[in-house]
Structures are given as C-alpha cells and as structure tokens.
Design a protein around this motif. Structure first.
Motif, PDB file in Angstrom:
ATOM      1  N   PRO B  50       1.036  -0.999   0.010  1.00 28.98           N
ATOM      2  CA  PRO B  50      -0.119  -0.057   0.087  1.00 28.98           C
ATOM      3  C   PRO B  50       0.614   1.205   0.059  1.00 28.98           C
ATOM      4  O   PRO B  50       0.724   2.179   0.802  1.00 28.98           O
ATOM      5  CB  PRO B  50      -0.714  -0.237   1.297  1.00 28.98           C
ATOM      6  N   LYS B  97       1.029   5.182 -17.633  1.00 27.40           N
ATOM      7  CA  LYS B  97       0.776   6.574 -17.142  1.00 27.40           C
ATOM      8  C   LYS B  97       1.406   7.743 -18.109  1.00 27.40           C
ATOM      9  O   LYS B  97       0.673   8.633 -18.420  1.00 27.40           O
ATOM     10  CB  LYS B  97       1.601   6.666 -15.736  1.00 27.40           C
ATOM     11  N   LYS B 144      -6.690  -4.208 -15.690  1.00 26.75           N
ATOM     12  CA  LYS B 144      -7.450  -3.718 -14.604  1.00 26.75           C
ATOM     13  C   LYS B 144      -6.547  -3.680 -13.522  1.00 26.75           C
ATOM     14  O   LYS B 144      -6.431  -2.461 -12.693  1.00 26.75           O
ATOM     15  CB  LYS B 144      -8.457  -4.885 -14.279  1.00 26.75           C
ATOM     16  N   ASN B 147      -4.546  -0.370 -14.343  1.00 21.70           N
ATOM     17  CA  ASN B 147      -5.344   0.716 -13.555  1.00 21.70           C
ATOM     18  C   ASN B 147      -5.319   1.010 -12.248  1.00 21.70           C
ATOM     19  O   ASN B 147      -5.509   1.961 -11.692  1.00 21.70           O
ATOM     20  CB  ASN B 147      -6.825   0.565 -14.394  1.00 21.70           C
ATOM     21  N   LEU B 150      -2.717   2.854 -11.215  1.00 21.14           N
ATOM     22  CA  LEU B 150      -2.592   4.234 -11.658  1.00 21.14           C
ATOM     23  C   LEU B 150      -3.613   4.833 -10.829  1.00 21.14           C
ATOM     24  O   LEU B 150      -3.751   6.289 -10.819  1.00 21.14           O
ATOM     25  CB  LEU B 150      -2.747   4.273 -13.077  1.00 21.14           C
ATOM     26  N   ALA B 151      -4.679   4.315 -10.147  1.00 20.30           N
ATOM     27  CA  ALA B 151      -5.803   4.886  -9.624  1.00 20.30           C
ATOM     28  C   ALA B 151      -5.272   5.794  -8.522  1.00 20.30           C
ATOM     29  O   ALA B 151      -4.360   5.590  -7.803  1.00 20.30           O
ATOM     30  CB  ALA B 151      -6.679   3.788  -8.912  1.00 20.30           C
ATOM     31  N   SER B 152      -5.966   6.941  -8.249  1.00 17.38           N
ATOM     32  CA  SER B 152      -5.223   7.963  -7.270  1.00 17.38           C
ATOM     33  C   SER B 152      -5.788   7.592  -5.994  1.00 17.38           C
ATOM     34  O   SER B 152      -6.749   6.889  -5.831  1.00 17.38           O
ATOM     35  CB  SER B 152      -5.928   9.280  -7.545  1.00 17.38           C
ATOM     36  N   ARG B 154      -6.955   8.889  -3.434  1.00 17.93           N
ATOM     37  CA  ARG B 154      -7.997   9.347  -2.715  1.00 17.93           C
ATOM     38  C   ARG B 154      -9.201   8.458  -2.951  1.00 17.93           C
ATOM     39  O   ARG B 154      -9.951   8.041  -2.136  1.00 17.93           O
ATOM     40  CB  ARG B 154      -8.135  10.748  -3.135  1.00 17.93           C
ATOM     41  N   LYS B 155      -9.236   8.010  -4.378  1.00 16.30           N
ATOM     42  CA  LYS B 155     -10.592   7.369  -4.675  1.00 16.30           C
ATOM     43  C   LYS B 155     -10.431   5.919  -4.155  1.00 16.30           C
ATOM     44  O   LYS B 155     -11.517   5.487  -3.563  1.00 16.30           O
ATOM     45  CB  LYS B 155     -10.448   7.092  -5.935  1.00 16.30           C
ATOM     46  N   LEU B 156      -9.230   5.270  -3.709  1.00  7.94           N
ATOM     47  CA  LEU B 156      -8.994   4.193  -3.110  1.00  7.94           C
ATOM     48  C   LEU B 156      -9.685   3.963  -1.625  1.00  7.94           C
ATOM     49  O   LEU B 156     -10.421   3.125  -1.125  1.00  7.94           O
ATOM     50  CB  LEU B 156      -7.635   3.523  -3.063  1.00  7.94           C
ATOM     51  N   GLY B 157      -9.317   5.124  -0.895  1.00  8.04           N
ATOM     52  CA  GLY B 157      -9.879   5.193   0.361  1.00  8.04           C
ATOM     53  C   GLY B 157     -11.646   5.239   0.303  1.00  8.04           C
ATOM     54  O   GLY B 157     -12.366   4.662   0.889  1.00  8.04           O
TER      55      GLY B 157
END
Lengths: 1010, 157
Positions: B50, B97, B144, B147, B150-152, B154-157
C-alpha cells in the motif's frame, strides 16, 4: 341508523366504497351502533358460499378494527372477535390475509388477555404457512409479532419454546428486505428475552444464513431500506446472546478470509460488536486465530476502511478478554494474550525504516486502547524499545516514524484516568522521552521537529505535576531559542508557539520572568536589523507574542509593553506589525471576560494617540496607513462585540466627543470634507475634525456591540456620513464611510428616524443617479441595500429595484453587477453575526427566491451590451446558496449559465464554472440531463488562449463530471479523452497538470475498482 | 498470498513542487522538465504494497531525464529487490501513465536502472516493444491491474 349501516356494508362488500369502514368505525366509537348490529348486517356475507364475498366481509371487520380507537373493545369483545377471526384462518386460504390483518389490530388492543394472546400465536403457527403468503401479508405477520414482543413481552415469554419454534418457521427463507428488517428486530428481542433452550442452533441458523448481507437497493426502491439497516439488524441479532458464540465465531473466522472487501469489513465489525456479549470464556479458543487474521489485514490490505474495522475489532477483542476471570492458566488471561501479541510484532518496531513499523504501531495502539491494564503492559514493553531505536538511528525518516509511534502511544494513554497510586506508565520514561523530543527538535527536517513538539506538548500536559520548575524552564528556553531562530520554518514556529502557550498557562512565573522579557529585549534590540542576522526580525517577534499570549495574566504582560510601543516614535516603521499583533490578541482573547480590562485600556490608548498626535504630519502618515487602520479597527472590533452596555457607552461617547469637538467651534463642514479628501501631504492639521482615520476607528466602536449609540450628536453623524457617501472620495475612505453607515443602518431600531434617513438617502441617490451617476454612487447604493437586505427591512424593494434599473445602463451596469457582489458576499469586518448585526435568517435564500425572476426577465429584455451584467448579478446571487433552493429553479437558470460561459468576460466565466462545479456535486441529476450541451463548451474552453485560469477551471469541471453515473458519461468518453490530448501539451505547466488529472479521470471512470 | 518482499524500506516523499509567480503568468511558456515528469509517476501505486513507487524508491527524481526541445523522456526505475517478479508490471504502469499524460510528441523510454534486476535485459526488451505493450493493454485482466496501480489514492479510500 341500522338501515344506513346495512347500506354501508353492502357498498363495501360490492367493492363500491372502501370508506365504509371508516364511517362505521366512527359510529362505533361514538357508540351509535354496536358490534352485534354490524355482525348481523354482515351475517349473510360472512356465511356466503362465495369465497371472495367472505374474504371481503372479513376485510371489512379488519378495517373497522384498525380504525376504532384501540382501547374501545372490552376484554370480552376482544375474546369473541379473536375466536371468530382465528376460525377464519382455517377457512379458504384467501381469507387468511384479511384475518391476519384483523388480528394485527386486535393484538394492539390493551384489553387483550394473555389466554387470547396465546391463542392467536398458536392459531397462526398451526394454520398459517408464511412462505406461501404475499410479501405484504407476511409483513403483517411480522408486524403482529413485533407488536406482541414490544408491548406484551411477559405474556410471550410464557409461551417459551413454542413461540420460538413457531417464529423460526415463519421467518425461515424470508427474502424481502422490508420484512427482514422487521423480523431481525423481532429475532433480537426473542434471543435476548426468551430462553432459547434446545432451539439455539435453529435460531442462529435462521438469522445467520443472511450473513454477510449482500444487498444493493435499486434507486427507485420506494421502501428506502438501505444495506446498512439490514447489516445493523442482523448484527444486533448475532450479538444478542453468548449462546451463539460457538456457532458465530467460526463463521466470522471464515468470512474474514473472504475476497470480498465488504464481507471482510462486515465480519470485523460484527466481531467487534459480538466480543463483549460473548465474553472471555468463549473467545479464548479463537483469540490467536482472530489476531493473526487482523494482523494480516492491517499489514497487507492497504485499505483504510478495512484497517479501521480490523483495529477496532482488535480493541473490542482485547477488552472482552480483559473481563475474563483471572486464572492460573496464562494462556487464558489478558496478560497472556497481550504478551502473545507483543511477541509476534514488537520486532517490527526495531526496524523503523521498514514499511511495517507504522502498521505495527497502530496495531499495538489499538491493543493498548482496550483497557488500562493492556495499555500499561504494552507501553512498558514498547517504550524502552522505541527510545532505544530512536537513539540508534541516523536517518531522518526512521526517526520520524519512531516519534510518530511514540506520540500515538501518549495519545492512547490520554484515554484513561490515572491517579498518584496508579500513575500514567508513560511518565516512567519521562526523562528519556524529553531527551528524544529535544533531539528531534535539533533535526533538520521540519516534519520531525513538528512531531517532536506535538509529543512534547502532550507529555507536558500529562505530567504537569511531575516536571520540576527547572525542567520546565529548560524546555521553555529551548522553545524560545527555536522560535527566535530565523531559519525556523513556519510550521515549526507555529507548533512551538502552541507548546509555549500551554507551558506558560501552567507556569505563570515563567511568562513573567523568562519568556516575555526575552522577547521584549529582542524587540528593543536595534542590532536585530543587521543583514545576515541569525535571529528573528521584529515583526516576527511580534507574531510570536501574538501567538503565545493567552489568558489575562499573559495578555496584561504583553499589552503593557505593546501600548508603550504605540506611543514610541522610533517604532513607526513597525506599526503595521505592532497593530497586527494587537488585532490578533484581541481576536484570541476578547471572549475571555478577564481579558477585557487590558484590551479596553488599549482602545483608550489608541483614542488618545489619534486625538493628540494626528495633527502632526509624521504621525498622521503612519496612522492613516490602510493596513494600520484596518488592524486597529480589528483590535477594537473583536473586543467591542463583548463589551457590556456601560463600557460601550463610555467608548462611544469618548469617540463621539472628539469627532464633534471642533464642529461646534468651527462648524465648517466644507473644511471637514477637504480634510477628509485630503492626502497626507497636503494635510492641514488644525482643521481636522473628521477624517478617514477617525471613521475607521469609529465604525467598530459604534457598530460591533449590542448597544446602539444614544449620543446626542448621533443623528448628526449619520446625516454627515450619508452626505460623505455621495462625494467623490478616494476609494478606500469611501468604502470606510459606506461600511460605517451600512452598519449603523443595519442596527438602527425601526421607526421614524430610520425611515426619514432612508427616504432622504433614497431621494438623493435617485436624483444623482438620474443626472450624472458615477461608480461610487452605485457602490454607496449597494452598501445601503446590503444593510437593509440583511435585516429584511420594508424599504428593500425600492433599493433593489434601483440596482436592477442600473444593470440595464450601459455605463453604470458593470458597477451595478459588482454591487451585487458587495450585496451578497459576507464581509469580515462589518455586518457579521459576530458583530451582532441584525441578520434575518436565510436572507440569502429569500433574496434569491424573491428576485430570481426579475433577473431572468431583465436578462431577456436587455440589449446585447448589457446582457453580461445580468449574468454576473445572477452568478453572485447563486454563490454559497443552499442547493435545495437552487435546484427547483435550475431549469430557469441553466440556459443563462451556458450563456455566461460564452460571454467574453473572464470573471463571469470563472464564477460560472465554479457554480457548475458545485452543481455537479450537489445536483448531478440536473447536470446529467444537460451534459450534451455542456461537454462541447467546456472542451472548447480548455484551449481558451487569453487566460490559463479559464483553462484550469474548465478542466476541473470536466474532471468533476466523472462523479456522474457511468452510463451518462460513457457516450462521451472517446470524445473527451481525444479532445484532451492537445491540452496535455499546453504551454503552462499548471494547466497541463490539470489536464492530466481530467484525462486520467475520464479514462478510468469505468475501471472496476469499486 | 506470498510477497516477494514483505517488509520493504519506506522512503520519505518529496515535497509538492512550489508554484512560482512565473508559473501563473500567462505570457511565459513553461517547458517540460525532469520534475514535471517525475511528479507524473511518483504517485503510482506499487502492485503489492500500500505504498507509492516513490515511497519504495522504485522511482526517484535523479533517474528521470527530460529534453523538451528534442522531445525525449527517459525513466529508469529500480525494483526493490533484484528478483522482483513485479518489475515488468511496474514498468508497464509507468509506460501507460506517461502514454496517457504526455503529449504524443515525446518519445518515451522506460528501463530498469542498470544492474538492479536479475533479468534486466528481458524486461527492458518487453517494455521497449510497442506492439507487446499494446497487446498487453488488450488483455482486460492486465489492464485492470495497471489501472489499479494508476488509480489515485484518494479514490481507493
């Protein structure tokens, strides 16, 4: 009567008129008819050979029962009706729903005897096959049980196992979420209150089969049941009895290994909820297994939601284990469990440069958080390790991590209360920790310094009595040294200030003998200004003073010195900083009544300064500086809001007297005006009786408190301000005059005086604006209007209409649009609720609702050159508005927003895009409908040459659109992703960065990461 | 789940780039520089931990080279251990990216820093082969995973 009853009944049975039940119930309640009569009328239908007629008749009885007051029936009547309706359960199956509905009403009757209650239950259990009923009818059954369980629990308990097995059969294989919510509620009461005996496993099975809840309500679902409702309902059942432990714990263990994130979180949260009821004895067997699962989640998941759930489950687990009876078996004890945990992970604390260090810290902190014993045990085990590790490290990141973890443990100990006999375990390591914090303050990296200071602060608070005066003064000296170093970073200085302030609160002598003398010495030390200095400059010292001062003792020490500086000519160059310091002190201290004395002293000092020195040109120059004036005004403003009436009166007359001193002798208003307009260089000291300095200071004195001025010259003052407001002054003094008058108008009590004042202002403004109106007239108008809009005065309409008329003017229209900004933007210095302004609740919303249509029609009627004024006014109207007011009007507004984007007006475009961004979040359904027209316009603006701000705003809006539902976006994906390629090569880096974000969002919005 | 390196060393993150007055001046053109490209890739998530690539020191600002006038970008990355099985995936994530975030005029090279991985040449060859990269992105499972990297955050939280 009887005849009309018969006709009601007939109408109902034939299906004409469902209102019959209500009417009959009314007559029954009024005792106009008796049950016997009604049953007689119904007789032929109840015994009819046609099933549907019998069902209809039963339905009528049920409906009537629901409409009558529930205490109307006597015990005997209830008994008769129950016996009768229960018989109907055995009739054709289509009679069951109305019969159950009737029974539901009867079960709520207070005169229901316990024998009847038992009969109802038995009949339902034997005659009704719940699974074959429709959803609504099943719900009646569950509602019936819920009613009995909540109102007649004692009687239900007598039924014991029969009730339990009956209920289990009813609930078995229920699928509808609406029914499940009710049946979970019933099950929870049953589990808690009726001995489950032989049925504990069956009871567990019938509820646990839904675990973990997997339910996603459709958006159009009218019942409004959320996944959360079901989860909490089920969890309460599982946590209702320790008898479930042997079945539930293995189930949770299994679900913890699930791949599904939501299942994992649900299992962890359920464990947290169950641990307490299940108790230590049930948990011993599973503690190690649960701990290793939890550890795995904390170390590896990387998902904050999972980690939070895991940590709180661990805390609950340890708390539950702690309630166990002490035995000689170490494995079955809190100490043994905590020991096992420590053995498994304390080694990670020895390698603070590695990833697991911080996770381990959090893990052990949640163990410590459980009880004061676990806290004690963990702290004693890890503190020596951590301090030792810190001292061995040379790199900054590992040190940072150690301090972070140590601070976390100090925070945990604050959850418990300690006494002298049972001291906080952290204090055992006091000396080592202070040493560690001192070392971290000596590090180069500001993040470690900040952490060190935070820890030190907490430690000083925890162990206030444990530190000797020498130790404290040692620390204070170190803080002072740090704070006064010019190289000290802002974040560190800010943290240092907080610690020093807290230290001085508990050690007043320190403030008096060490801290303030050192700082004052720096202020008076001329050598400070030498280039290449190591020490903080004087404005910096003043900022420190403002930051560390709290409480009347410190305030008195600080202000005494600062008031002296105000009268010291050699400090003229420092006036902006000195006054800023005063403003901050007043802002932070004036809410403390003990401080007001020192602060009001300052107002007198300032008054004296202005009156006695302002006629000397050098002094006037300094005092009329815009920054100094606004600081002094702020200083007065904050305290004036807390003045009582007598202090208010004193100050008001002090200022009013000096304001009018020369008027009576000289009475030459033209001269006053000249002085007011005058620049300092042609300052004419002898004629000064009113000028910008004075009005600036007068405003807070008059208009910040609760007391309206009643000085004899007050009407004259308002009249003069009203006159000045229309004169072509410089912008800054003009604004001061407008603010002062607006604040007075806002608070002036309703009545003749106010009406006359407003009428005269209105007449004057109307005539000047018609002839040769100028920008400052418009701004005067908008300030007066603002004062009235806030309080909701009856003159508002006239003034607002004047502003609307101006919007259509080609030369003043733009000023009028800016006037709407004044009108609707909150000010910080006047007309605020802190300054006790007269503000009507929801004035902004009311204004919007009242005037929106005028703006829309004004826009439609206006010529091309003034259209943008209306759009700009609209944009100010919408700013900060509650979305509930905005959304119903959006159909009207949206076309205007699109027009605003097309106008060649930078401010308008930016404000509009800000509004759009808000709407994307607050009203996605409206924006979704308009996305077709919106996307091309935004894309066009991403390459808008003249301004990078517009390009950035447009890109932010585009990125924001990605929060809309995926199906809305998909048709535009390819277009947007392609159109953003050229923007990736924009000439400005900030635009490029935004383009990258926007493009990334558009590429990824449909990636499955949810 | 077994990890190649269960408890890796964590490095400090670089501070956010300061915004200078000239960055906000419409009349000055900003060239692409090393830091700008480093900022694009430093927030990429590690496939296993993480943490970001920057926190694991897989990418660092010293190993990003940009030449705006010639239109070239070179990124060298350092796997946490020489046998890291995720090296190709990390390289692919960096490539994708940059493919998404840089104007097409740039020629981008993503390589393993010399001497830091056992099968350096093989991985470099894969990453340099445009067709293989394109083919990899056709694979929906692989896409997948990329991605997710590359996901930011903030979104994962």
């Amino acid at each position: 009567m009887a005849a009309s009853m018969a006709s009601y009944v007939e109408n109902f049975i034939s299906g004409f008129d469902d209102s019959a039940a209500k009417l009959i119930a009314k007559h029954l309640a009024a005792k106009d008819v008796s049950w016997t009569e009604i049953i007689e009328d119904l007789g032929q239908y109840l015994t009819s050979p046609t099933t549907s007629t019998r069902a209809r008749a039963t339905r009528l009885i049920a409906d009537i029962l629901h409409y009558i007051p529930n205490d109307l029936l006597t015990e005997k009547e209830v008994n008769l009706l129950i016996t009768y309706i229960c018989e109907k359960l055995k009739d054709h199956h289509s009679l069951q729903p109305p019969a159950l509905y009737g029974l539901l009403a009867l079960c709520k009757a207070p005169h229901l005897s316990s024998e009847d209650l038992s009969m109802v239950c038995h009949q339902i259990f034997t005659e009704v096959n719940c699974q074959s009923l429709a959803q609504g009818d099943r719900r009646i059954v569950f509602n019936l049980f819920y009613a009995l369980l909540t109102t007649r629990l004692k009687d239900v308990q007598k039924l014991g196992g029969d009730f339990i097995i009956g209920f289990i059969q009813m609930m078995d294989s229920e699928k509808d979420p609406r029914n499940l919510v009710i049946s979970f509620a019933c099950a929870q009461i049953i589990i808690r209150n009726i001995p489950l005996g032989a049925f504990k496993e069956e009871m567990f099975e019938v509820v646990s089969c839904y675990f973990p809840i997997d339910f996603s309500p459709s958006q159009t679902d009218p019942s409004g049941i959320k996944k959360e409702d079901l989860i909490l309902g089920l969890r309460a059942c599982l946590a209702a009895s320790p008898l479930f432990a042997e079945y539930c714990l293995p189930l949770l263990m299994e679900k913890l290994t699930s791949e599904l994130k939501s299942a994992k979180i649900d299992a962890l949260e359920t464990l947290a909820a169950c641990a307490k009821t299940y108790g230590a004895n049930n948990l011993y067997e599973f503690q190690s297994a649960f701990f290793s699962s939890i550890k795995k989640e904390v170390f590896l998941s990387g998902d904050p939601a999972v980690e939070t759930a895991a940590l709180s489950a661990l805390t609950s687990l340890v708390t539950a284990i702690a309630t166990g009876v002490t035995t000689s078996n170490k494995r079955h004890s809190l100490e043994g469990f905590v020991d096992e945990i420590l053995q498994e992970c304390k080694n990670h604390l020895l390698q603070p440069e590695l990833m697991l260090m911080l996770s381990t810290g959090r893990l052990l902190q949640s163990v410590a958080m459980a009880t004061s014993q676990s806290c004690d045990q963990v702290v004693r085990a890890v503190m020596p390790l951590l301090v030792d590790t810190f001292n061995k490290q040379t790199q900054s990141t590992p040190k940072h991590n150690v301090v972070l973890v140590v601070n976390g443990f100090i925070g945990v100990t604050q959850c418990f209360t300690y006494s002298d006999n049972n001291p906080n375990p952290i204090l055992t390591y006091k000396a080592q920790l202070v040493d560690m914090y001192k070392k971290s303050l000596g590090e180069d990296t500001s993040s470690i310094q900040v952490l060190g200071l935070r820890g030190l602060d907490k430690l000083l608070v925890l162990g206030a009595q444990q530190f000797s005066p020498d130790e404290v003064s040692d620390v204070a000296q170190l803080l002072l040294d740090t704070i006064t170093q010019v190289a000290c970073e802002d974040s560190v200085r800010c943290e240092c200030t907080d610690v020093l302030r807290n230290v001085m609160c508990t050690n007043p002598s320190l403030a008096e003998n060490t801290v303030y003398p050192t700082l004052f010495k720096l202020l008076h030390n001329e050598n400070m200004e030498v280039p290449g200095q190591e020490c903080l400059d004087r404005p910096g010292v003043l900022e420190v003073i403002a930051g560390i001062t709290k409480g009347s003792h410190c305030l008195q020490l600080a202000t005494k010195e600062i008031y002296k500086l105000l009268n010291n000519e050699t400090f003229h160059s420092l006036y902006p900083s000195v006054t800023k310091c005063l403003a901050r002190l007043s802002s932070s201290c004036s809410s403390d009544p003990a401080c007001l004395g020192s602060l009001t002293g300052g107002v007198k000092v300032i008054h004296n300064l202005v009156v006695s020195r302002c006629r000397v040109e050098a002094w006037y120059r300094v005092l009329s500086d815009v920054e100094v004036l606004s600081n002094l005004a702020e200083f007065i403003r904050h305290q004036a809001a807390h003045w009582d009436h007598s202090v208010s009166s004193e100050m008001q007359s002090l200022f009013m007297e000096s304001f009018f001193r020369n008027v009576s002798s000289n009475d030459n208003q033209d001269d006053d005006l000249d002085v007011f307009k005058g620049q300092p260089h042609n300052f004419c000291p002898l004629k000064a009786s009113c000028d910008t300095v004075f009005v600036s200071l007068l405003t807070p004195v008059l208009a910040s408190g609760t007391k309206q001025c009643d000085h004899v010259h007050f009407p004259e003052l308002t009249a003069r301000l009203a006159g000045f407001m229309l004169e072509p002054l410089d912008p800054a003094p003009h604004l001061t005059v407008c603010k002062c008058l607006a604040a007075i108008i806002n608070k002036e009590p309703l009545g003749k005086t106010l009406d006359e004042l407003l009428t005269s202002i209105k007449d004057k403004l109307t005539s000047v604006l018609e002839l040769q109106g100028q920008g400052h007239h418009v701004s005067a108008l908008s300030w007066v209007t603002k004062a009235l809009v806030l309080r909701g005065h009856s003159f508002v309409k006239d003034f607002v209409n004047m502003m609307f008329n101006l919007l259509g003017s080609s030369d003043l229209g733009h000023s009028a649009a800016a006037g709407f900004c004044t009108l609707l933007t909150d000010q910080s210095d006047v007309l605020t609720s802190e300054m006790h302004a007269n503000i009507r609740i929801m004035y902004r919303q009311r204004f919007f609702v009242e005037y929106l249509s005028s703006i829309v029609s004004g826009y439609q009627a206006s010529g091309p050159e003034t259209k943008q004024n209306w759009l700009l006014a609209l944009s100010y109207l919408m700013q900060g508005l509650d979305k509930h007011v905005l959304i119903p009007e959006l159909n009207k507004i949206y076309p205007l927003l699109v027009q605003s984007l097309l106008q060649d007006d930078l401010d308008l475009q930016l404000v509009t895009m800000e509004t759009l961004s808000d709407l994307i979040c607050s009203a996605p359904e409206v924006i979704s409908k308009q996305i077709d027209s919106l996307i091309p316009k935004l894309l066009k603006m991403t390459t808008y040459k003249p301004s990078m701000k517009v390009r950035i705003s447009a890109l932010k809006c585009l990125a924001g659109l990605c929060s809309l539902p995926i199906p809305v976006l998909v048709p535009y994906k390819a277009q947007v992703v392609r159109a953003l390629v050229p923007v990736l090569g924009d000439r400005k880096r900030l635009v490029r960065a935004q383009a990258v974000t926007a493009r990334q969002e558009w590429i990824m919005f449909d990636a499955e990461d949810k | 789940m077994s990890l190649d390196n269960a408890n890796p060393v964590v490095y400090e993150r670089t501070r956010e780039r300061e915004v200078l007055p000239e960055d906000e001046d419409d009349d000055i053109e900003d060239l692409f520089d090393d830091r700008e490209v480093f900022d694009l890739i430093r927030e990429i998530n590690d496939p296993e931990h993480p943490l970001t690539l920057e926190e694991l020191n897989v990418v660092d600002s010293e190993n990003v080279h940009v030449n705006d006038t010639e239109g070239t970008v070179e990124v060298l990355f350092t796997p946490t251990i020489p046998h890291c099985s995720m090296a190709t995936l990390i390289g692919l994530s960096i490539r994708v990216k940059l493919l998404r975030a840089l104007p097409p005029r740039f020629k981008v090279d993503v390589k393993i820093a010399p001497g830091t991985h056992a099968s350096e040449d093989a991985v470099n060859k894969q990453l340099a082969d445009k067709e293989r990269v394109a083919a990899a992105l056709e694979n929906s499972h692989l896409l997948k995973v990329v991605n997710q990297c590359l996901a930011s955050k903030r979104k994962l939280g």
